[in-house]
Scaffold this motif. Structure first.
Motif, short mmCIF file in Angstrom:
data_model
loop_
_atom_site.label_atom_id
_atom_site.label_comp_id
_atom_site.label_asym_id
_atom_site.label_seq_id
_atom_site.Cartn_x
_atom_site.Cartn_y
_atom_site.Cartn_z
N HIS A 122 3.58 -6.54 0.68
CA HIS A 122 3.00 -6.24 2.00
C HIS A 122 3.65 -5.03 2.68
O HIS A 122 3.58 -4.90 3.91
CB HIS A 122 3.07 -7.47 2.91
CG HIS A 122 2.52 -8.71 2.27
ND1 HIS A 122 1.19 -8.84 1.93
CD2 HIS A 122 3.14 -9.85 1.84
CE1 HIS A 122 1.00 -10.02 1.36
NE2 HIS A 122 2.16 -10.64 1.29
N CYS A 123 4.26 -4.15 1.90
CA CYS A 123 4.85 -2.92 2.46
C CYS A 123 3.78 -1.87 2.68
O CYS A 123 2.73 -1.88 2.04
CB CYS A 123 5.90 -2.36 1.50
SG CYS A 123 7.39 -3.34 1.39
N TYR A 124 4.10 -0.94 3.56
CA TYR A 124 3.27 0.24 3.79
C TYR A 124 4.14 1.47 3.58
O TYR A 124 5.19 1.61 4.22
CB TYR A 124 2.70 0.24 5.21
CG TYR A 124 1.93 1.50 5.55
CD1 TYR A 124 0.57 1.61 5.25
CD2 TYR A 124 2.56 2.59 6.14
CE1 TYR A 124 -0.14 2.77 5.55
CE2 TYR A 124 1.86 3.75 6.44
CZ TYR A 124 0.51 3.83 6.14
OH TYR A 124 -0.19 4.98 6.43
N TYR A 172 0.85 -1.19 0.00
CA TYR A 172 0.00 0.00 0.00
C TYR A 172 0.89 1.23 0.00
O TYR A 172 1.76 1.39 0.87
CB TYR A 172 -0.93 0.05 1.22
CG TYR A 172 -1.73 1.33 1.23
CD1 TYR A 172 -2.82 1.50 0.40
CD2 TYR A 172 -1.33 2.41 2.02
CE1 TYR A 172 -3.53 2.68 0.37
CE2 TYR A 172 -2.04 3.60 1.99
CZ TYR A 172 -3.13 3.74 1.16
OH TYR A 172 -3.81 4.92 1.12
N VAL A 173 0.67 2.11 -0.98
CA VAL A 173 1.37 3.39 -1.06
C VAL A 173 0.32 4.48 -0.99
O VAL A 173 -0.59 4.54 -1.82
CB VAL A 173 2.19 3.51 -2.37
CG1 VAL A 173 2.90 4.85 -2.43
CG2 VAL A 173 3.21 2.37 -2.47
N HIS A 174 0.41 5.35 0.02
CA HIS A 174 -0.59 6.41 0.18
C HIS A 174 -0.58 7.34 -1.04
O HIS A 174 0.48 7.60 -1.62
CB HIS A 174 -0.29 7.21 1.45
CG HIS A 174 -1.40 8.13 1.81
ND1 HIS A 174 -1.51 9.41 1.31
CD2 HIS A 174 -2.48 7.95 2.62
CE1 HIS A 174 -2.59 9.99 1.79
NE2 HIS A 174 -3.20 9.12 2.58
N PRO A 175 -1.75 7.85 -1.42
CA PRO A 175 -1.83 8.71 -2.61
C PRO A 175 -0.99 9.98 -2.54
O PRO A 175 -0.71 10.57 -3.58
CB PRO A 175 -3.32 9.05 -2.70
CG PRO A 175 -4.02 7.96 -1.98
CD PRO A 175 -3.09 7.53 -0.89
N THR A 176 -0.58 10.42 -1.34
CA THR A 176 0.25 11.62 -1.27
C THR A 176 1.74 11.30 -1.22
O THR A 176 2.57 12.22 -1.22
CB THR A 176 -0.11 12.46 -0.03
OG1 THR A 176 0.13 11.68 1.16
CG2 THR A 176 -1.56 12.92 -0.08
N ALA A 177 2.10 10.03 -1.15
CA ALA A 177 3.52 9.66 -1.22
C ALA A 177 4.01 9.86 -2.65
O ALA A 177 3.23 9.78 -3.60
CB ALA A 177 3.72 8.22 -0.79
N VAL A 178 5.30 10.12 -2.81
CA VAL A 178 5.89 10.35 -4.13
C VAL A 178 7.00 9.34 -4.37
O VAL A 178 7.92 9.21 -3.56
CB VAL A 178 6.45 11.78 -4.25
CG1 VAL A 178 7.12 11.99 -5.60
CG2 VAL A 178 5.36 12.81 -4.03
N LEU A 179 6.89 8.62 -5.49
CA LEU A 179 7.91 7.65 -5.91
C LEU A 179 8.48 8.11 -7.24
O LEU A 179 7.72 8.37 -8.19
CB LEU A 179 7.30 6.26 -6.07
CG LEU A 179 7.10 5.39 -4.83
CD1 LEU A 179 6.30 6.07 -3.75
CD2 LEU A 179 6.50 4.05 -5.20
N ILE A 180 9.81 8.21 -7.30
CA ILE A 180 10.47 8.72 -8.51
C ILE A 180 11.53 7.72 -8.97
O ILE A 180 12.44 7.38 -8.21
CB ILE A 180 11.12 10.09 -8.26
CG1 ILE A 180 10.07 11.13 -7.86
CG2 ILE A 180 11.89 10.56 -9.49
CD1 ILE A 180 10.66 12.46 -7.41
N GLY A 181 11.40 7.24 -10.19
CA GLY A 181 12.48 6.50 -10.84
C GLY A 181 12.71 5.11 -10.30
O GLY A 181 11.79 4.29 -10.20
N ALA A 229 -1.41 -1.87 6.01
CA ALA A 229 -1.34 -1.90 4.54
C ALA A 229 -2.57 -2.60 3.97
O ALA A 229 -3.19 -2.10 3.02
CB ALA A 229 -0.06 -2.60 4.07
N ARG A 230 -2.96 -3.73 4.57
CA ARG A 230 -4.16 -4.44 4.12
C ARG A 230 -5.41 -3.59 4.34
O ARG A 230 -6.26 -3.46 3.44
CB ARG A 230 -4.31 -5.77 4.86
CG ARG A 230 -3.32 -6.84 4.43
CD ARG A 230 -3.66 -8.20 5.04
NE ARG A 230 -3.60 -8.20 6.50
CZ ARG A 230 -2.49 -8.41 7.20
NH1 ARG A 230 -1.33 -8.60 6.59
NH2 ARG A 230 -2.52 -8.41 8.53
#
Length: 200
Positions: free
Chosen positions: A34-36, A18-27, A163-164
């Protein structure tokens, strides 16, 4: 979620994470099973690779980054507290980095170790396994007890459950304008703070 490719490299997120919608992932970011990844976390794989191992959590307002050709790694069941900064370091399996702690380049936090809240782990430091470090700069304080290690693992499992729960039920809504008469309470796990656990 805000995900960005750079130089043709895209983040990878396991479907069970689960990645929150306000988190930012780049590249070059890899998020395992099962990560949060919490609100406003920033995982910038625009120089070096960012790897989040299975069952790990990176909580709100954390920043992960590194130099070119240098990986920033959180291994299986790693637990990264609110506001922590990891830069080009390795956090080994079942280790915890406390709230607002900083772990610098080429440092390694050993398996089942705990970095205290607000600690500064300098570049190149090797935190021994099962050891508590604290301070600025961080210094070893003592070995951790089996009970403390079990407490940490229980907290990490709680985040795996979160996360679940978040995948299944977290939705953006408009707030209510008044309190309901029979407002429900969240039925979370029976998790206590470490100090409460020690008192018991």
């Amino acid at each position: 979620m805000p995900c960005y490719a750079i130089d043709g490299v895209l983040p990878v997120v396991d479907p069970s994470a689960y990645v929150h919608p306000t988190a930012v992932l780049i590249g070059d970011v890899i998020v395992g099973a099962h990560c949060y990844i919490g609100p406003c976390a920033c995982l910038r794989g625009d120089f070096g690779r960012i790897v989040i191992g299975p069952g790990a959590n990176v909580q709100d307002n954390c920043v992960l980054h590194g130099f070119p050709d240098q990986a920033t790694v959180v291994e299986e069941n790693g637990h990264i507290g609110h506001g922590a900064v990891l830069h080009g370091c390795v956090v080994r399996r079942d280790a915890l980095v406390g709230m607002n702690a900083v772990v610098m380049d080429e440092a390694e936090v050993g398996a089942q170790a705990i970095v205290a809240a607000c600690a500064f782990v300098p570049a190149g430091m090797q935190v021994p396994p099962r050891t508590l470090v604290a301070g600025t700069p961080a210094r070893p304080k003592r070995l951790l007890s089996d009970a403390e290690i079990a407490w940490k693992l229980e907290g990490t499992r709680t985040y795996q459950g979160l996360a679940r729960r978040s995948r299944d039920t977290l939705r953006e809504v408009q707030p209510l304008t008044a309190l309901e008469a029979d407002r429900p309470r969240l039925q979370g796990p029976a998790l206590r703070t470490l100090i409460a656990t020690k008192r018991a």
